[in-house]
Design a protein around this motif. Sequence first.
Motif, PDB file in Angstrom:
ATOM      1  N   ARG A 112       0.788  -1.243   0.000  1.00 35.44           N
ATOM      2  CA  ARG A 112       0.000   0.000   0.000  1.00 35.44           C
ATOM      3  C   ARG A 112       0.821   1.294   0.000  1.00 35.44           C
ATOM      4  NH1 ARG A 112      -4.345  -1.357   4.232  1.00 35.44           N
ATOM      5  NH2 ARG A 112      -5.902  -2.253   2.851  1.00 35.44           N
ATOM      6  N   PRO A 113       1.869   1.388   0.824  1.00 37.75           N
ATOM      7  CA  PRO A 113       2.620   2.652   0.851  1.00 37.75           C
ATOM      8  C   PRO A 113       3.208   3.025  -0.513  1.00 37.75           C
ATOM      9  CG  PRO A 113       3.238   1.261   2.708  1.00 37.75           C
ATOM     10  CD  PRO A 113       2.358   0.434   1.829  1.00 37.75           C
ATOM     11  N   ARG A 114       3.481   2.038  -1.360  1.00 37.47           N
ATOM     12  CA  ARG A 114       4.033   2.348  -2.693  1.00 37.47           C
ATOM     13  C   ARG A 114       3.005   3.134  -3.504  1.00 37.47           C
ATOM     14  NH1 ARG A 114       6.298  -3.167  -5.160  1.00 37.47           N
ATOM     15  NH2 ARG A 114       6.813  -1.789  -6.890  1.00 37.47           N
ATOM     16  N   THR A 115       1.762   2.655  -3.484  1.00 36.36           N
ATOM     17  CA  THR A 115       0.686   3.328  -4.239  1.00 36.36           C
ATOM     18  C   THR A 115       0.416   4.708  -3.632  1.00 36.36           C
ATOM     19  OG1 THR A 115      -0.243   1.158  -4.656  1.00 36.36           O
ATOM     20  CG2 THR A 115      -1.687   3.021  -5.067  1.00 36.36           C
ATOM     21  N   THR A 116       0.368   4.777  -2.317  1.00 35.18           N
ATOM     22  CA  THR A 116       0.091   6.055  -1.650  1.00 35.18           C
ATOM     23  C   THR A 116       1.183   7.067  -1.979  1.00 35.18           C
ATOM     24  OG1 THR A 116      -0.806   4.723   0.118  1.00 35.18           O
ATOM     25  CG2 THR A 116      -0.507   7.047   0.615  1.00 35.18           C
ATOM     26  N   LYS A 117       2.439   6.631  -1.927  1.00 35.41           N
ATOM     27  CA  LYS A 117       3.550   7.543  -2.213  1.00 35.41           C
ATOM     28  C   LYS A 117       3.465   8.054  -3.661  1.00 35.41           C
ATOM     29  CE  LYS A 117       8.493   7.866  -2.160  1.00 35.41           C
ATOM     30  NZ  LYS A 117       9.757   7.482  -1.678  1.00 35.41           N
ATOM     31  N   LEU A 118       3.164   7.143  -4.588  1.00 33.09           N
ATOM     32  CA  LEU A 118       3.077   7.554  -6.001  1.00 33.09           C
ATOM     33  C   LEU A 118       2.004   8.617  -6.194  1.00 33.09           C
ATOM     34  CD1 LEU A 118       3.561   4.119  -7.802  1.00 33.09           C
ATOM     35  CD2 LEU A 118       5.002   6.144  -8.087  1.00 33.09           C
ATOM     36  N   ASN A 176     -15.322  -0.127   5.685  1.00 35.70           N
ATOM     37  CA  ASN A 176     -14.022   0.456   5.965  1.00 35.70           C
ATOM     38  C   ASN A 176     -13.143   0.195   4.751  1.00 35.70           C
ATOM     39  OD1 ASN A 176     -11.291   0.512   6.675  1.00 35.70           O
ATOM     40  ND2 ASN A 176     -11.692  -0.070   8.789  1.00 35.70           N
ATOM     41  N   LYS A 177     -12.608   1.269   4.168  1.00 31.12           N
ATOM     42  CA  LYS A 177     -11.826   1.150   2.922  1.00 31.12           C
ATOM     43  C   LYS A 177     -10.593   0.262   3.094  1.00 31.12           C
ATOM     44  CE  LYS A 177     -12.530   5.016  -0.160  1.00 31.12           C
ATOM     45  NZ  LYS A 177     -11.928   6.185  -0.774  1.00 31.12           N
ATOM     46  N   VAL A 202     -16.624  -2.046 -13.426  1.00 26.82           N
ATOM     47  CA  VAL A 202     -17.883  -2.211 -12.691  1.00 26.82           C
ATOM     48  C   VAL A 202     -17.595  -2.288 -11.187  1.00 26.82           C
ATOM     49  CG1 VAL A 202     -19.876  -3.738 -12.345  1.00 26.82           C
ATOM     50  CG2 VAL A 202     -19.076  -3.234 -14.660  1.00 26.82           C
ATOM     51  N   HIS A 203     -16.542  -3.003 -10.825  1.00 29.17           N
ATOM     52  CA  HIS A 203     -16.224  -3.093  -9.394  1.00 29.17           C
ATOM     53  C   HIS A 203     -15.758  -1.745  -8.843  1.00 29.17           C
ATOM     54  CE1 HIS A 203     -15.202  -4.584  -5.542  1.00 29.17           C
ATOM     55  NE2 HIS A 203     -13.930  -4.274  -5.684  1.00 29.17           N
ATOM     56  N   SER A 204     -15.231  -0.883  -9.714  1.00 27.51           N
ATOM     57  CA  SER A 204     -14.745   0.415  -9.216  1.00 27.51           C
ATOM     58  C   SER A 204     -15.888   1.265  -8.652  1.00 27.51           C
ATOM     59  CB  SER A 204     -13.975   1.171 -10.313  1.00 27.51           C
ATOM     60  OG  SER A 204     -14.845   1.858 -11.185  1.00 27.51           O
ATOM     61  N   LEU A 247      -5.736  -1.815  -2.620  1.00 27.95           N
ATOM     62  CA  LEU A 247      -4.970  -0.580  -2.827  1.00 27.95           C
ATOM     63  C   LEU A 247      -5.884   0.633  -2.954  1.00 27.95           C
ATOM     64  CD1 LEU A 247      -2.225  -1.977  -5.253  1.00 27.95           C
ATOM     65  CD2 LEU A 247      -2.131  -1.711  -2.768  1.00 27.95           C
ATOM     66  N   GLY A 248      -7.171   0.408  -2.807  1.00 28.40           N
ATOM     67  CA  GLY A 248      -8.123   1.523  -2.776  1.00 28.40           C
ATOM     68  C   GLY A 248      -8.227   2.282  -4.082  1.00 28.40           C
TER      69      GLY A 248
END
Length: 443
Positions: free
Chosen positions: A16-22, A162-163, A248-250, A416-417
């Motif tokens: 997760r932190p990789r996606t958040t940082k990007l 909860n996400k 669709v899932h998004s 990854l939200g």
Amino acid sequence: MATLKETLKQKIEEFRPRTTKLTKEFGKVIIDQVTIDQAIGGARDIRSLVTDISYLDPQEGIRFRGKTIPETFEALPKAPKSKYPTVESFWYFLLTGEVPTQAQVDGVVAEWKTRQVVPSYVWDALRALPRDSHPMVMLSVAMLALQKDSKFAAFYNSGKFNKMTAWESVYEDASDIVARIPIIAAFIYNLKYKGDKQIAIDPKLDMGANFAHMIGQSEEYKDVARMYFILHSDHESGNVSAHTTHLVHSALSDPYYAYSAGLNGLAGPLHGLANQEVLDWTIKFQEKYCKNVEPTKELITKALWDTLNAGQVVPGYGHAVLRKTDPRYMSQREFCLNTPGLKDDKLFKLVSMIFEVAPVVLTEHGKTKNPWPNVDAQSGVIQWYYGLKEWDFYTVLFGVGRALGCMANITWDRGLGYAIERPKSVTTAMLEKWAAEGGRKLS
Ligand code: CMX
């Protein structure tokens, strides 16, 4: 030993932190630009989707979690008395990126057994459909019939959504879907073609072997099923079935809604239905051109030109991304060449002859960017050889395999939200204006 879900939880939290940082630090970094061609022409090649589950290189072909098809088959633990891995081991690998130990594979096999009971209302829904409904309609209806028990939908409606943990209920639905979909496919097969004579699950067998058993197939077909489901699983996220499922899932539609929609896209003749079209084309070719003579390259050339001149596509050839023969085609071809009987099969020889001729004809035709065969050009011949001659069922087989990739992807999407998908439209007048100005001015 950690369960698959526990291992996945650790992987997602580490990732997760990789996606958040990007997004936070590098969100405005440019990775692509869009031309008028791409806006009108199906968003081809625009880099706007992210997945780490598989990657498709135009020249090399697919890599699952960084491994080519031969490397994947080589690395994963094999099914009992088989050269092929179990589908369960592949599922573990797709989800986590780790090659599982035999004990971890056994864990997934056991977990799937607990998920395989399909509620009787699904069978009622399928039996209520006209028997001449396409089997892809039946598969899609079965997905929707299962939706009422979605654990993700229940979690969303619980008031405790909860996400951070939402992926866990997607994982539950995704696992239920991949465990149940071969059972549903076998039911559809028996319902539609075998007078509703159903065969019970054999609880001793892995997924591929059990599917073979449930459609009344031979021992040899167990490997066909394992190979087929793995090869068709994932092809990065831009193809219609994977993209539709993700889209669709998004909207936080649950995995049942999402995969039913994905299956509806897979049922298009330019996508998964091409495997039935290939068989249809090949059988019609034999009937029309080879009644009293053996097929020749000249006859195939004529038939291909007849198809093209009639404004139709040659099914099983071409690809939106690939620019060489699909490695999934080659993998199935290798299976044919290594299987006594199949290697000398008339239909396989004909498909091989088409493989020699079609790229030449398509190149001369000059339209397609890729004259080489895709996965669908080879898959039907194997099914046909093993007696599965009902070719309108072939896309269902694709749909069983594709569930693995689509479900692994949306589990990670939630982990990854990823946001609701919402590209921007423009009008034709805007395109004309930007064309006259030599491009849209980006302020
Ligand atoms: N036969 C005849 N013409 C073909 C062709 C084929 N097999 N493949 C592409 N073309 C044509 C296209 O229709 C297009 O023509 P227009 O310019 O008149 O519209 C032109 O060549 C350019 O197409 P492309 O950029 O090479 O291919 P696309 O990315 O637009 O389409 C695909 C890709 C797969 C839909 C196309 O190659 C096709 O229709 N193939 C036959 C159907 C098929 O096998 N589909 C299965 C793909 C794998 C899968 O998803 O299962």
